[in-house]
Structure formats: structure tokens, C-alpha cells
Design a protein around this motif. Structure first.
Motif, mmCIF file in Angstrom:
data_model
loop_
_atom_site.group_PDB
_atom_site.id
_atom_site.type_symbol
_atom_site.label_atom_id
_atom_site.label_comp_id
_atom_site.label_asym_id
_atom_site.label_seq_id
_atom_site.Cartn_x
_atom_site.Cartn_y
_atom_site.Cartn_z
ATOM 1 N N SER A 1 -6.560 -0.064 2.767
ATOM 2 C CA SER A 1 -5.367 -0.823 3.097
ATOM 3 C C SER A 1 -5.779 -2.263 3.339
ATOM 4 O O SER A 1 -6.885 -2.521 3.801
ATOM 5 C CB SER A 1 -4.700 -0.248 4.342
ATOM 6 N N THR B 1 -5.380 -4.471 5.430
ATOM 7 C CA THR B 1 -5.861 -4.935 6.721
ATOM 8 C C THR B 1 -6.964 -4.032 7.259
ATOM 9 O O THR B 1 -7.490 -4.261 8.322
ATOM 10 C CB THR B 1 -4.709 -4.954 7.750
ATOM 11 N N GLU B 2 -7.292 -3.023 6.464
ATOM 12 C CA GLU B 2 -8.171 -2.015 6.997
ATOM 13 C C GLU B 2 -9.541 -2.582 7.372
ATOM 14 O O GLU B 2 -10.088 -2.251 8.414
ATOM 15 C CB GLU B 2 -8.341 -0.914 5.959
ATOM 16 N N GLN C 1 0.553 0.506 18.890
ATOM 17 C CA GLN C 1 -0.684 -0.117 18.407
ATOM 18 C C GLN C 1 -1.920 0.416 19.133
ATOM 19 O O GLN C 1 -2.986 0.537 18.547
ATOM 20 C CB GLN C 1 -0.605 -1.643 18.535
ATOM 21 N N LEU D 1 0.398 0.294 13.472
ATOM 22 C CA LEU D 1 1.061 -1.006 13.463
ATOM 23 C C LEU D 1 2.482 -0.789 12.975
ATOM 24 O O LEU D 1 2.706 -0.525 11.801
ATOM 25 C CB LEU D 1 0.319 -1.975 12.537
ATOM 26 N N SER E 1 3.899 6.624 8.247
ATOM 27 C CA SER E 1 2.560 6.043 8.404
ATOM 28 C C SER E 1 1.509 7.039 8.882
ATOM 29 O O SER E 1 0.333 6.821 8.650
ATOM 30 C CB SER E 1 2.599 4.812 9.318
ATOM 31 N N LYS F 1 0.676 2.435 3.738
ATOM 32 C CA LYS F 1 0.150 1.193 4.301
ATOM 33 C C LYS F 1 1.138 0.629 5.311
ATOM 34 O O LYS F 1 2.290 0.358 5.011
ATOM 35 C CB LYS F 1 -0.085 0.184 3.179
ATOM 36 N N GLN F 2 0.658 0.442 6.534
ATOM 37 C CA GLN F 2 1.590 0.170 7.627
ATOM 38 C C GLN F 2 2.226 -1.208 7.566
ATOM 39 O O GLN F 2 3.386 -1.376 7.900
ATOM 40 C CB GLN F 2 0.871 0.383 8.956
ATOM 41 N N GLY F 3 1.453 -2.193 7.145
ATOM 42 C CA GLY F 3 2.014 -3.539 7.074
ATOM 43 C C GLY F 3 3.206 -3.581 6.141
ATOM 44 O O GLY F 3 4.246 -4.166 6.452
ATOM 45 N N THR G 1 -3.950 0.269 12.194
ATOM 46 C CA THR G 1 -3.513 0.320 10.786
ATOM 47 C C THR G 1 -4.289 1.344 9.944
ATOM 48 O O THR G 1 -4.019 1.485 8.770
ATOM 49 C CB THR G 1 -3.584 -1.041 10.031
#
Lengths: 408, 316
Positions: free
Chosen positions: A396, A398-399, B33, B38, B94, B100-102, B309
Motif C-alpha cells: 500500500s 503508505t505502507e 489509528q 486509518l 479495510s 488500501k485505507q487511504g 494502514t
């Protein structure tokens, strides 16, 4: 044959998402006492039912495509750019300023309204100005991420709000058209001279030519050409390779000698540039001035957000973004017809777009499982170029945030 | 115009009021979090909470179906449930689907934005107001000079928000549940080995985040502004997410950040009111600029939950 099958499966998340979105929006429509078939029929007619409808769909698709190309670059580089709105505005502000200043300098006042005039220098400089300002605005978020570890999702969202206020300030101040000042509540710049406008686009089919009487403009062609160029850039050049490498795995890229910080800034710079182009093309090709109702989406029409949806829908492939942008352009235009005919608010589309995003990223897990199975069976991975290799097995975005720093 | 005109008691009072939705939403986000999720859909959840809470109160009050206090509690309950359901959906996406969390959060945001606007246009039409939570008059305390205005003349939800700060800190730091949350966010493998269900904990925290986001929305639509209009929150949910980073994932500092942000906002409004010679656009922009600057200086990498995340995958 197996290769072709794999390619098809790459777009499976998109198809799954589309199907689910169709189901959910039908349920919503039924809940709102509307017949889904009737609604979809009106949307289809509204989107492509006539020459003008099709042209309007493509007009709406143009900024979405520009933003979508930029978002594709950012996501491929592991940067989640939510700042399309702000970058569009930054680009439009710079572009309209260049166009107004050069228009005054190069075109005598009595020629300002000459039909068919075209000044390549004004248009090129405006487009470049828009690209550059959008790129700097996007690059700022990249810089903050690279050197101060500021989450780019949050910074771009804040920068969106700041850009809206900056636009309102400038449009109520130095960019305000003196002739318009005080007339109404819609702040706007002066109208561009015709030489600074992007020409209308028509195709030599029929008489009069196809789209000759519509608002379709050359921005669409520019965007489509750039989509192809960015495809080549991402998969056929070492610059593009480095961006994708950082997006796939920062730590490995860093060990391989790639300057990760620079690549983060670069991918955000390019992403912002394309959003900036979206903004300036709206001005040069469609509105011929910069105007807003003061609300966040007053100028952009939320293309900065819809571009994200289109980029995901296009499989994070710039060429895939072309049909995706056309699809979402059609949704937006079609929804207006649906609203007129059935009284169902067009904001349905915003909700459905959100669902599509969720569905696309959610259905990746099935692809992920499949590719794992393939790897464990010892089958070869499909080589790049591969539209959604990132979506399948990439970490991901941001991973791997920690890995850039090197220490633990 | 001196400092006295700007730093009035009413500015401090409105800073406290304005902080309410941020505190609710940011505390909820802190739970999510800290367990490694996220949730970027907070703003969408707030909008849905705001609309459904408002609509429940609106219907109850126009039909005179129940007493006013009951209608308000009904509204809060509806907002809590709707927020919780959206949190549950976010958890499913998620945690179970490992999206993908974002990006999925942005989808949830757009969904909430669109659906709340759609339902509002369909069911209500134009902005209408309801009688929301009234300000509480405490005996003696409210009448105190300055202090009374600043601290003792707010509606119920304001006090609930501030009471949640020590409660959240206690739950996170001093309870088994809190320990599980921190373990799952810091080292899911170890937590799993110790028999803690990573999935269950993350579902719980993300749902708590949704519930509190719904309440944050309701605090706007039935306690602070007392009406609903499209995009009522105007991105407050995203600010709440930023506040969690800014506050270093700890309830007390997150709430302090919310106070700071709201204070700047209250000042900005006051400056507009007294007609200072600052373009209003810059005043509106100020909180966002300050948020970015705060993030530059406040992001403490070592305090971020390690697994933030990252979906958890059990090793083979």
C-alpha cells in the motif's frame, strides 16, 4: 492466450465495482421511488443520446482525464494525491493570468474579439504556466512529505481549502474584471481575447461537421495525447521506472540507489502539473474566463475528486483513464438529465462514485489471492507493462513510510 | 481596536463550542489509528450522522411526535447508529477485504457526501432549522463573570465531548481493551500470538470511530448550528484526522490540538465580526495553514502506531 486472460483479470476489480455500483444505485433509486431502468435510460440518453449530449460528456471528461493522468502518476509513485482540486485552481489562476497579460500585450484591443484568431505563443505559455503552478502546488505536498514526513493525504486536503480561498481572494481583488465589479455576486476575471482561446473541436463527418455546433474543444485531444505520452513515460523510460519502483517498494528502491525523496517530489510535481493543466484548459477551452461561485467546487466542478475515481477505474493506467474519464463525464451529464426528468438529485452520482472507489480497492483482495496462488504454483509473473501490477502485489502506498529514513 | 476587542470571553466560549465536533471525531479516529486502521472516511460519516440526526429531530419535532428533549436524544441515537454502521462498513472494507485505507476512506467520504446531499434534497429540500440542544444554565456558576460565559453556558454535547477526553485516555492506557488496541496497532503478530483477535479489535475501534464521527456530525446539526445543508461539515472530518497526527495519537494532546485549532477559528470569526483590515479569505485560510505548519513540526514518527494502514496477514 494466457497472457490475454491475465490482462482481462487485471480489469476484474473494475468490472466487479461497476456491477456492485449498478446494484447499489438501483437499490437507492428504488428507495427514492424511482424506477431504476427508467433512471438509467434517462442517464444514457442524457450522456450519449444526441450529438450535443455526447459532446457535453466529452467536455466534462476532459478535466477528469487530465487530473486522472496526474493521479495515476502519483499513485504509481506511492503518493496518495487528494489535492487535485487545489492544484486545478492553482493552475487555472496562473494560466488565466498569463493569458490575460499576454493577450493584452500581443493582441491590439480592436482585434480582441476577432473570431478564429489563434496565438500559439499565448496558448502555449498559458498552458505551461498552468502546468507549472499546479506542479509547484502539488510538489509542495511532495516536499513536505519527503523532508518533514507530513502525510500527503492531509496536506493536500488542507492545500485544497487554501487554494479555494486564494482564488476567492484574487478574483475579488486584482483579477476581478473591472467591467464586472459590483454587477453580481459571481467573481470573475475579464474574458480572454479570442487568440488566447483553445479552438473548438469538430470531426469531418457529415455536414456540418460532427460536434461543430457544440462546446467540445481541443483540450480533449491534448489530454488524450498526453495520456499516451505518460503511458510511454511510465513504462518505457527510466524516469517512469524509478517513480514506479519507489511506489512499489521504497526500501528496495533506496538500496538500489534511487533517491526516494526526490522521486516522491517528482511524482507529486507531475501529478500537480496535470491537475494544473485541467484547470487552465477549463479556462482556455470552455469558460474563457476564470469564475467561481466561491464554493470549493465552484470552479472545478469536483473534477479534482472525480479524477481520483477515474484513475482507479482506469486501472492506474493513463490510457485506461481515457475510457474511465469518458464514463464519469457521461455519468455526470446523464445524471443532470435524470434529475430534470425524474427529480432524482444528481448528487446520487457523488455517492455512487464513492462506492465505486470502495469497490475497486476492496475487490483487489481477490486478485491478490489469485496472484499469490499463481506465485506459489511457480508460474511466471506477467512482465511489465502491466496495468495493475501495482494494484495486485504492490505494497500500500503508505505502507513503507518508515523505509525512506533507513533507521528503525 | 486593541487586543481587548479580539480576546473577549465570547471568543474563548466559542472556541470551546467549535472544538466539540473535532474532539468527538478525533477521539474516535484516535481509537481506530491506535489499532492500525486509518479511517479517512470520517468526514463522510460525520455528514451522514449530521443529516440523519437532524432529520430524525426534524421529523419528530414537526410531527410533535415526542417531547423536545426526547426528539434530541432520538436524533443522537440515530446519528450514533448510522455512524456505527458506516464504521462497521469501513472495518469490513479495510480489515476483512484489506483494501488500501487511504483510498477506500476517500470513497467512504464521497459516499457520505453524496448520500447525505441526496437524502437532504429529496426529503427536506431547503435548509430548515430545528430547536437543538439548549444551553445549560447552571445555578450560580453560569452567572459568574467571564468564567461563567466561557465554561458554564454550553449545550450538553459540549460537555459530553470534553468528558470523553479523560475517558478515552483511561480506556486506552489503563484497561485491557486499551492494551489490546495498542498491541494490535503496534505489533499485530505478537498480539495475535498472545491470543488477541486482531480482526475483532480493529472492527471494534473502527466502529467506535464511526459512532463518534456520527456524534460529531450530530453535534453540528442539532446542537451547534441546528440545521443541515449540503456539505455541512466542509472538511472538518479531515481536520480531525490531521489532529490525530498532530496530537501524537494521545487523547489529551489530540483534544489540545482541537482546542488550538478551534481557538484560531474563533479568533478568525471574531476578526471578521469587528471588521479588522484583513481580507476575510486569509482569515478563513488561517486554520488550514496552521494545520499544515503544525503537522510539519508535530509529526513524531516514533509515536505513530507501527502497523498504521497495514492490513494484518497471518504468517504461513
Amino acid at each position: 492466450m494466457a497472457g490475454r486472460l491475465n490482462r482481462l483479470v487485471d480489469f476484474a476489480p473494475v468490472l466487479i465495482a461497476l456491477l456492485l455500483a449498478l446494484v447499489v444505485s438501483s437499490v437507492l433509486l428504488i428507495a427514492l421511488n424511482a424506477n431504476p431502468f427508467e433512471a438509467f435510460d434517462f442517464m444514457l440518453k442524457g450522456a450519449v443520446g444526441s450529438e450535443n449530449a455526447t459532446a457535453e460528456t466529452l467536455v466534462k471528461a476532459t478535466p477528469i482525464l487530465f487530473v486522472g493522468i496526474g493521479i495515476t502518476i502519483a499513485f504509481r509513485g506511492g503518493m496518495i494525491n487528494i489535492g487535485g482540486e487545489g492544484q486545478m485552481i492553482a493552475g487555472a489562476l496562473a494560466g488565466v493570468t498569463v493569458a490575460l497579460v499576454l493577450g493584452e500585450a500581443r493582441v491590439p484591443a480592436e482585434m480582441a474579439k476577432t473570431p478564429g484568431a489563434f496565438d500559439l505563443i499565448i496558448v502555449t505559455c498559458s498552458l505551461l504556466g498552468g502546468f507549472l503552478m499546479g506542479a509547484l502546488y502539488g510538489g509542495l505536498a511532495g516536499f513536505l512529505k519527503a523532508y518533514f514526513d507530513v502525510n500527503e493525504i492531509l496536506s493536500t486536503i488542507m492545500l485544497n481549502q487554501i487554494a479555494v480561498q486564494m482564488m476567492n481572494f484574487l478574483l475579488n481583488g486584482i483579477l476581478l474584471d473591472p467591467a464586472e465589479a459590483g454587477f453580481n455576486n459571481i467573481p470573475k476575471t475579464a474574458r480572454l481575447v479570442t487568440a488566447a482561446q483553445l479552438p473548438r473541436l469538430s470531426l469531418p463527418i457529415g455536414d456540418p461537421w460532427l460536434f461543430a455546433r457544440t462546446r467540445l474543444h481541443w483540450g480533449l485531444i491534448i489530454a488524450m495525447v498526453l495520456a499516451v505520452i505518460i503511458y510511454i513515460f511510465l513504462w518505457r523510460t527510466s524516469w517512469g521506472y524509478r517513480i514506479r519502483a519507489v511506489g512499489e517498494n521504497q526500501r528496495a528502491s533506496s538500496y538500489a540507489g534511487i533517491n526516494v525523496k526526490r522521486q516522491m517530489m517528482f511524482s507529486m510535481f507531475l501529478a500537480g502539473g496535470f491537475a494544473g493543466l485541467a484547470g487552465v484548459v477549463q479556462v482556455l477551452g470552455l469558460q474563457y474566463r476564470l469564475q467561481t461561485d466561491g464554493s470549493p467546487a465552484g470552479f472545478t466542478g469536483a473534477a479534482g475528486f472525480n479524477g481520483i475515481v477515474a484513475a482507479l477505474f482506469g486501472g492506474l493506467n493513463p490510457i485506461g483513464a481515457i475510457p474511465a474519464a469518458a464514463f464519469f463525464g457521461g455519468l455526470l451529464v446523464g445524471a443532470q438529465k435524470m434529475q430534470r426528468e425524474l427529480g432524482v438529485p444528481a448528487s446520487l452520482i457523488t455517492a455512487v462514485n464513492g462506492l465505486i472507489v470502495v469497490f475497486v480497492v476492496s475487490s483487489e483482495i481477490f486478485i491478490l489471492q489469485r496472484s499469490k496462488r499463481r506465485v506459489s504454483e511457480g508460474e511466471d509473473e506477467t512482465p511489465t507493462p502491466n496495468p495493475s501490477s501495482k494494484m495486485r502485489e504492490g505494497p500500500s502506498p503508505t505502507e513503507d513510510e518508515n523505509s525512506g529514513e533507513g533507521d528503525g | 481596536m486593541g487586543l481587548d476587542d479580539i480576546l473577549t470571553a465570547s471568543v474563548f466560549a466559542s472556541a470551546i463550542r467549535l472544538a466539540t465536533p473535532y474532539i468527538f471525531a478525533a477521539l474516535g479516529e484516535t481509537f481506530a489509528q491506535r489499532s492500525g486502521v486509518l479511517n479517512l472516511g470520517v468526514d463522510g460519516m460525520m455528514l451522514m450522522g449530521a443529516f440523519t440526526g437532524f432529520y430524525a429531530v426534524y421529523v419528530a419535532q414537526t410531527n410533535a411526535a415526542m417531547s423536545e428533549p426526547m426528539s434530541l436524544l432520538f436524533g443522537v441515537a440515530v446519528a450514533l447508529i448510522v455512524g456505527g454502521l458506516m464504521g462497521l462498513a469501513m472495518a469490513f472494507v479495510s480489515v476483512t477485504l484489506k483494501a488500501k485505507q487511504g483510498i477506500s476512506g476517500i470513497g467512504v467520504y464521497l459516499f457520505g457526501l453524496g448520500l447525505s446531499e441526496l437524502l437532504f434534497q429529496q426529503w427536506v429540500g431547503t435548509p430548515k432549522s430545528v430547536s437543538g440542544f439548549p444551553r445549560i444554565n447552571f445555578p450560580v456558576l453560569t452567572d459568574l463573570p467571564i468564567v461563567g460565559e466561557i465554561f458554564f453556558h454550553h449545550n450538553l454535547l459540549v460537555y459530553v465531548a470534553f468528558a470523553l477526553v479523560p475517558i478515552s485516555a483511561y480506556v486506552l492506557n489503563n484497561t485491557t481493551f486499551g492494551l489490546m488496541i495498542r498491541a494490535v496497532g503496534q505489533n499485530p503478530e505478537a498480539a495475535d500470538a498472545m491470543g488477541v483477535s486482531v480482526t475483532r479489535v480493529r472492527y471494534a475501534t473502527t466502529t467506535i470511530g464511526g459512532v463518534l464521527a456520527g456524534l460529531a456530525g450530530a453535534s453540528l446539526s442539532i446542537a451547534l448550528i441546528n440545521l443541515f445543508q449540503q456539505n455541512l461539515t466542509a472538511g472538518q472530518g479531515f481536520i480531525a484526522v490531521a489532529l490525530v497526527y498532530f496530537g501524537g495519537w494521545r487523547p489529551w494532546t489530540v483534544a489540545a490540538g482541537a482546542m488550538l485549532f478551534s481557538f484560531v477559528n474563533a479568533l478568525q470569526l471574531q476578526i471578521k465580526v469587528i471588521g479588522a483590515d484583513i481580507p476575510s479569505e486569509f482569515a478563513v485560510m488561517a486554520p488550514y495553514v496552521i494545520t499544515i505548519i503544525a503537522l510539519v513540526f508535530a509529526t513524531k514518527r516514533h509515536e505513530q502506531p507501527t502497523a498504521l494502514t497495514k492490513p494484518y496477514e497471518r504468517g504461513e
